[in-house]
Design a protein around this motif. Structure first.
Motif, short mmCIF file in Angstrom:
data_model
loop_
_atom_site.label_atom_id
_atom_site.label_comp_id
_atom_site.label_asym_id
_atom_site.label_seq_id
_atom_site.Cartn_x
_atom_site.Cartn_y
_atom_site.Cartn_z
N CYS A 465 -6.54 17.65 142.77
CA CYS A 465 -7.72 18.60 143.37
C CYS A 465 -8.98 17.62 143.75
O CYS A 465 -9.71 18.02 144.59
CB CYS A 465 -8.08 19.70 142.64
SG CYS A 465 -6.92 21.03 142.51
N GLN A 466 -9.16 16.73 142.78
CA GLN A 466 -10.25 15.75 143.25
C GLN A 466 -9.92 14.42 143.73
O GLN A 466 -10.92 13.69 143.65
CB GLN A 466 -10.79 15.37 141.61
CG GLN A 466 -11.32 16.82 141.00
CD GLN A 466 -11.80 16.47 139.52
OE1 GLN A 466 -11.34 15.17 138.71
NE2 GLN A 466 -12.31 17.38 138.83
N SER A 467 -8.70 14.01 144.05
CA SER A 467 -8.38 12.92 144.85
C SER A 467 -9.10 12.64 146.23
O SER A 467 -9.77 13.66 146.80
CB SER A 467 -7.04 12.79 145.01
OG SER A 467 -6.44 13.87 146.32
N GLU A 468 -9.20 11.46 146.44
CA GLU A 468 -9.79 11.05 147.57
C GLU A 468 -9.13 11.51 148.73
O GLU A 468 -9.78 12.07 150.01
CB GLU A 468 -9.88 9.45 147.81
CG GLU A 468 -10.50 9.04 148.91
CD GLU A 468 -10.61 7.45 148.93
OE1 GLU A 468 -10.93 7.05 150.30
OE2 GLU A 468 -10.27 6.62 147.86
N GLU A 488 -15.51 23.95 137.98
CA GLU A 488 -15.68 22.67 137.83
C GLU A 488 -14.40 21.62 138.19
O GLU A 488 -14.78 20.57 138.60
CB GLU A 488 -16.08 22.36 136.08
CG GLU A 488 -16.45 20.93 135.60
CD GLU A 488 -16.73 20.87 134.55
OE1 GLU A 488 -16.84 22.17 133.64
OE2 GLU A 488 -16.87 19.89 133.83
N ASP A 489 -13.26 22.09 137.75
CA ASP A 489 -12.27 21.04 137.94
C ASP A 489 -11.01 21.60 138.10
O ASP A 489 -9.93 21.17 138.12
CB ASP A 489 -12.19 20.32 136.39
CG ASP A 489 -11.98 21.10 135.48
OD1 ASP A 489 -11.46 20.60 134.15
OD2 ASP A 489 -11.66 22.39 135.39
N CYS A 490 -11.02 22.94 138.46
CA CYS A 490 -9.76 23.72 138.96
C CYS A 490 -8.93 24.06 137.87
O CYS A 490 -7.63 24.17 137.99
CB CYS A 490 -8.94 23.00 140.11
SG CYS A 490 -9.87 23.23 141.64
N ASN A 491 -9.41 23.92 136.44
CA ASN A 491 -8.62 24.06 135.33
C ASN A 491 -8.54 25.80 135.02
O ASN A 491 -9.68 26.26 135.38
CB ASN A 491 -9.02 23.56 133.92
CG ASN A 491 -8.05 22.14 133.90
OD1 ASN A 491 -7.11 22.14 134.35
ND2 ASN A 491 -8.80 21.15 133.49
N MET A 492 -7.71 26.44 134.83
CA MET A 492 -7.52 27.93 134.16
C MET A 492 -8.38 27.84 132.94
O MET A 492 -8.05 27.34 131.99
CB MET A 492 -6.36 28.41 134.45
CG MET A 492 -5.74 28.36 135.71
SD MET A 492 -3.95 29.28 135.69
CE MET A 492 -3.51 28.80 137.17
#
Length: 513
Positions: A465-468, A488-492
């Motif tokens: 999700c946070q990749s370039e 914040e980080d697409c974690n459930m």
């Protein structure tokens, strides 16, 4: 694990093949070569090619208008695929259209069908034009199914009678006529050679349930890979076998290159054999350096069929021309694990182990047997990583065509939340000394293995999700944070910390030992 092992094996084969070649290039033929037909007949006989003038003009118009409509409505998307642990944007833009609730997975990416009109399903399209486009593609699908059945019957007829085709191929037009002849045997002719029972098999292997549409404008691409074995020039799609298909099923490909559009002169050296301005399909025998390859030109409205096991024994690539091109690739996708019906069934199976007290309404598990816990938790992982994460990772792209998938995804989310509760219930039980003694190491170890895999995958998806590559996507195509995931980080959000739980269970396993 099996997939990663398969990828390593393919890389080793490719490396060995290139080492054997060195600076040399393998020979290949086009219809201009005198021995082309003999090579096609002996090594590529399960490829059937049809020129555009064999297809009804009305169907051409409908399908080509559908392509342009979907392009106008921005319904083609570059896929963010995963190869050898890295994310890459495909040079080709795609959209999957097909049976409602079906999916197609390739290169670790699950695509979800934009459903074509189907009796019994309420499908609301974003515009009447998109609906008409989907109608046109199901018309093409039906046509290609009929043509594929004829072609398979024709192959059986000619192979059984050992009829030799003595047609002389002179140039491309004659070459095409010869190939189409082999696919034009009537049912009356072939029935003497094909048992009646085999007709069911023929139709099952040609009943296309999805079509993967492709679009690319080569002149808009900054870079295209060069074909490495034969020196065929620019590739739009590298050498591959199509994935996730019913065994020995036929693949049908309809091609529409926008010929006549403005094309700039290229300073690139022209590869020998094929015209670099014209799109081609390339074929070769898989991992073979003895047999010459084929490069077959594709013009507006041509189509070809890859029959029987051709997709398994051979590889194919798509060689770019200069003009923009659409294609519709019809497949019998192996949906044994890729339909809503399947995954809903898995959820219902998992939830059979959850019970509610009629008085207190408290939830509890019916069984803590190792096999039951393992099955439920594996289904839990499947729902999260093969469906929910895959869907939302692709952003809002499907809403360009229809909102059909939102309700089933909401239902899967509800199933997932219940399975999260079931994981919490397992945790509370395995922490009890009595349960540890009764169930022993096996149940705890099974649960631990699945949790470790869940944690690994959650970290992987967070990184994706946070990749370039993900950040480079247009806003409406960027990975979407699931409604139950943190921004914040697409974690459930979980009722437990997974890392702490894993450490705790590892200590319990050591204590039991």
């Amino acid at each position: 694990m099996k997939r990663r092992a398969g990828e390593r094996e393919k890389e080793l084969k490719k490396k060995k093949l290139l080492e054997e070649l060195g600076e040399n290039r393998l020979p290949y033929m086009t219809p201009e070569d005198a021995d082309f037909h003999q090579l096609w007949k002996t090594k590529y006989s399960k490829l059937i090619f049809r020129k555009s003038d064999t297809v009804p003009e009305e169907l051409h118009q409908m399908v080509q208008e559908a392509f342009l409509t979907l392009r106008k409505h921005e319904c083609f998307f570059q896929d963010l695929v995963r190869i050898k642990g890295k994310d890459f944007l495909t040079p080709v833009s795609r959209i999957l259209i097909g049976n409602p609730g079906y999916t197609y997975k390739y290169l670790n990416t699950r695509l979800f069908t934009v459903p074509w009109p189907t009796e019994g399903y309420d499908i609301k399209y974003c515009s009447p034009q998109i609906q008409d486009a989907c109608k046109a593609l199901i018309r093409l699908n039906d046509y290609l199914h009929i043509e594929a059945v004829k072609a398979l019957e024709g192959q059986n007829f000619f192979e059984t009678k050992e009829i030799k085709d003595t047609t002389v191929i002179d140039r491309e037009q004659n070459f095409t006529a010869s190939l189409t002849e082999k696919g034009s045997v009537s049912k009356d002719q072939s029935s003497c050679c094909v048992p009646e029972d085999d007709y069911v098999s023929l139709r099952n292997r040609t009943s296309y349930n999805v079509t993967l549409l492709n679009y690319m404008d080569p002149l808009q691409m900054l870079y295209l890979k060069q074909e490495p074995y034969f020196g065929m020039g620019n590739m739009a799609v590298s050498w591959h076998h199509d994935e996730n298909l019913v065994e020995r099923s036929t693949v049908a490909v309809y091609s529409y290159s926008c010929e006549g559009s403005a094309v700039e002169e290229s300073d690139e050296p022209k590869p020998e054999g094929r015209d670099p301005a014209v799109w081609h399909v390339g074929l070769k025998v898989a991992w073979d350096i003895e047999t010459p390859g084929l490069a077959i030109p594709l013009h507006q409205g041509d189509f070809y069929l890859m029959l029987d096991d051709l997709n398994m024994t051979h590889q194919h690539c798509v060689l770019a021309g200069f003009s923009p091109r659409f294609s519709s690739t019809h497949r019998v996708a192996d949906c044994s694990r890729g339909t809503l019906e399947y995954i809903f069934g898995q959820c219902e199976l998992a939830l059979q182990n959850l019970q509610t007290d009629s008085d207190s309404m408290a939830l509890s598990l019916k069984s803590l047997e190792a096999a039951v816990v393992k099955q439920v938790e594996e289904i839990h992982n499947e729902v999260e990583f093969e469906w929910l994460r895959q869907f939302w990772f692709q952003g809002k792209r499907y809403l360009k065509c229809t909102d059909w998938w939102l309700k089933p995804m909401a239902k899967l989310e509800e199933f997932w939340k219940k399975m999260e509760i079931m994981s919490s219930l397992v945790l509370s039980e395995v922490g009890k000394k009595k349960q540890i003694k009764e169930k022993g190491k096996e149940a705890i170890s099974c649960f631990l293995q699945v949790l470790i895999e869940r944690q690994r995958l959650r970290k992987e998806w967070t990184a994706r999700c946070q990749s370039e590559a993900a950040e480079s996507l247009p806003e409406d195509q960027k990975p979407e944070c699931h409604p139950f995931w943190t921004d914040e980080d697409c974690n459930m959000p979980l009722p437990y910390d997974l890392e702490e739980v894993i450490a705790h269970l590892q200590n319990i396993v050591q204590w039991v030992e």
